[in-house]
Design a protein around this motif. Structure first.
Motif, short mmCIF file in Angstrom:
data_model
loop_
_atom_site.label_atom_id
_atom_site.label_comp_id
_atom_site.label_asym_id
_atom_site.label_seq_id
_atom_site.Cartn_x
_atom_site.Cartn_y
_atom_site.Cartn_z
N THR A 1 49.65 18.20 63.74
CA THR A 1 50.56 18.75 62.76
C THR A 1 52.02 18.53 63.12
OG1 THR A 1 51.24 20.84 61.69
CG2 THR A 1 50.29 21.03 63.88
N ASN A 2 52.81 18.11 62.14
CA ASN A 2 54.27 18.06 62.30
C ASN A 2 54.79 19.49 62.22
OD1 ASN A 2 54.23 15.26 62.34
ND2 ASN A 2 55.04 15.03 60.26
N GLN A 3 55.60 19.88 63.17
CA GLN A 3 56.21 21.21 63.16
C GLN A 3 57.70 21.10 63.42
OE1 GLN A 3 54.75 24.16 62.28
NE2 GLN A 3 53.01 22.88 61.70
N SER A 4 58.40 20.46 62.48
CA SER A 4 59.83 20.23 62.66
C SER A 4 60.65 21.51 62.62
CB SER A 4 60.35 19.24 61.61
OG SER A 4 60.32 19.80 60.33
N GLY A 5 60.04 22.62 62.22
CA GLY A 5 60.74 23.90 62.30
C GLY A 5 61.18 24.20 63.73
N LEU A 6 60.43 23.69 64.71
CA LEU A 6 60.83 23.85 66.11
C LEU A 6 62.13 23.10 66.37
CD1 LEU A 6 57.33 23.42 67.78
CD2 LEU A 6 58.75 25.48 67.91
N GLY A 7 62.17 21.84 66.01
CA GLY A 7 63.36 21.02 66.22
C GLY A 7 64.56 21.47 65.41
N ARG A 8 64.30 22.13 64.31
CA ARG A 8 65.38 22.63 63.45
C ARG A 8 65.88 24.01 63.90
NH1 ARG A 8 64.92 19.28 58.77
NH2 ARG A 8 62.85 18.36 58.66
#
Length: 187
Positions: free
Chosen positions: A50-57
């Motif tokens: 899963t992509n979890q770009s909320g972490l990077g954002r």
């Protein structure tokens, strides 16, 4: 090893344009948890990629992501299901990593960690980037018409999707097709 790889948001649970940031926001799609349980009972190991770009954002931290996954695992266990491993990309599109779908990095990590060839392994997701990652990694692409692809219900596969992409109404319909195929092969 019998293996199925799943996307998370939009495939297993409701997706949100605002990102899933807390356990309370994580809501399973109808029948999805039971579908995972059916896979497990048929001898399949189920992996999330899963992509979890909320972490990077900066919208979510790893502790919150772990709490979300703890809720998911608890709900799965209540219906006799389990996820054997979770692989996630914490990066944003601007980070130019190799693990963010549509690139195959997460799926290659699965192959490396489990020491298996994932060529032909079903990868189930709800978006074009999921199908592109599946094909790039050599997996069999299976699109569920939930989440990002719900608008495709009643229409054919758009030409932008990779050739050989299989379409299913939802995760349960995918499991029905996979288990029927498995039974057909055993006959």
């Amino acid at each position: 090893m019998k293996l199925v790889i799943l996307d998370r948001d939009g495939t297993l649970n409701h997706d949100s344009d605002e990102y899933i940031k807390s356990p309370e926001e994580w809501q399973a799609l109808p029948g999805a948890l039971e579908a995972v349980g059916r896979l497990n009972h048929a001898g399949y190991h189920v992996i999330l990629a899963t992509n979890q770009s909320g972490l990077g954002r900066g919208l979510i931290d790893v502790a919150s992501l772990n709490a979300i996954h703890k809720r998911m695992m608890k709900q799965l266990a209540a219906v006799g299901g389990r996820i054997d491993a979770i692989f996630y990309c914490p990066h944003t599109p601007e980070d130019t990593c190799t693990c963010r779908k549509p690139l195959p990095g997460l799926l290659e990590q699965v192959a490396d960690r489990f020491g298996v060839d994932i060529k032909g392994v079903p990868f189930v997701g709800d978006s074009l980037r999921d199908m592109q990652a599946a094909v790039a990694a050599g997996c069999a692409p299976h699109l569920v018409l939930t989440g990002n692809s719900e608008s495709l219900r009643g229409s054919g596969l758009p030409p932008t999707f990779p050739a050989g992409t299989h379409m299913h109404l939802d995760l349960n319909a995918f499991v029905d097709a996979l288990l029927k195929k498995t039974v057909d092969l055993a006959v």
